[in-house]
Design an enzyme around this catalytic site. Sequence first.
Site, PDB file in Angstrom:
ATOM      1  N   GLY A 241      -5.422   0.982 -13.422  1.00 35.78           N
ATOM      2  CA  GLY A 241      -6.673   0.687 -12.711  1.00 35.78           C
ATOM      3  C   GLY A 241      -7.834   1.243 -13.508  1.00 35.78           C
ATOM      4  O   GLY A 241      -8.172   0.741 -14.584  1.00 35.78           O
TER       5      GLY A 241
ATOM      6  N   ASP B 243      -5.645   7.300  -5.701  1.00 34.44           N
ATOM      7  CA  ASP B 243      -5.931   8.726  -5.452  1.00 34.44           C
ATOM      8  C   ASP B 243      -6.798   8.872  -4.195  1.00 34.44           C
ATOM      9  O   ASP B 243      -6.476   9.649  -3.275  1.00 34.44           O
ATOM     10  CB  ASP B 243      -6.656   9.280  -6.688  1.00 34.44           C
ATOM     11  CG  ASP B 243      -6.710  10.793  -6.746  1.00 34.44           C
ATOM     12  OD1 ASP B 243      -6.089  11.451  -5.897  1.00 34.44           O
ATOM     13  OD2 ASP B 243      -7.380  11.316  -7.672  1.00 34.44           O
TER      14      ASP B 243
ATOM     15  N   ASP C 294       0.861  -1.178   0.000  1.00 37.74           N
ATOM     16  CA  ASP C 294       0.000   0.000   0.000  1.00 37.74           C
ATOM     17  C   ASP C 294       0.903   1.236   0.000  1.00 37.74           C
ATOM     18  O   ASP C 294       1.658   1.447   0.949  1.00 37.74           O
ATOM     19  CB  ASP C 294      -0.863  -0.046   1.267  1.00 37.74           C
ATOM     20  CG  ASP C 294      -1.787   1.146   1.405  1.00 37.74           C
ATOM     21  OD1 ASP C 294      -1.631   2.133   0.660  1.00 37.74           O
ATOM     22  OD2 ASP C 294      -2.662   1.089   2.288  1.00 37.74           O
TER      23      ASP C 294
END
Length: 186
Positions: free
Chosen positions: A129, A40, A16
Amino acid sequence: MEVTANKTKVSMIQGDITRQATDAIVNAANSSLMGGGGVDGAIHRAGGPAILEECKKIVARQGRLPTGKAVITTKGNLQARYVIHTVGPIWHGGSRNEAELLRSAYHECLKLATENKLASISFPSISTGAYGYPVDEAAKIAVSTAISFLKEQATSLKDIVFVLFDSRTCQSYCTALQACPNHFEA
Ligand code: APR
């Protein structure tokens, strides 16, 4: 896995990015700089409102951030010292200059980190993504841009870390790093 290029370490980890303690972490933002989903959203949630406040000031000053460009802001509550926001291309099938725009996004972040004399930077997998860029192709561009940058420019950077969220993406980046013909030991 890792390689060393011109005395800078380039490494891949699964994890992460909001937990990274590198000098900068990179946000895969959109041109509005107003936050979103994916990495984001995670960065703005973990960093708190100070990041958004600074993004608003940047947009008021210079307008929306074009695809392939980057800006630097405060880190808010994050461990990193700065957040570098960039905008990767939306994948349209490959005929709309996506590869060059993705290369530019990575390059502009590395340039900004160098201008700010940073020693370390973490990247997510930009554009793969919500923006739909095929992961294997994006990984090759990410790795080759980093290695080319290290070969071509003097930089303060000692550590470039790709922080990949899932194992499939991590595998693609490791394969790209292993295959990269440009890397060299120094
Ligand atoms: N740490 C590391 N990587 C993450 C994290 C995280 N905390 N969260 C998500 N990711 C990964 C995703 O799994 C994907 O591999 O980041 C990669 C990029 O995915 P997105 O965040 O969707 O970014 P992108 O494809 O560039 O799309 C940008 O998504 O949320 C919006 O505002 C953003 O509109 C912009 C668009």
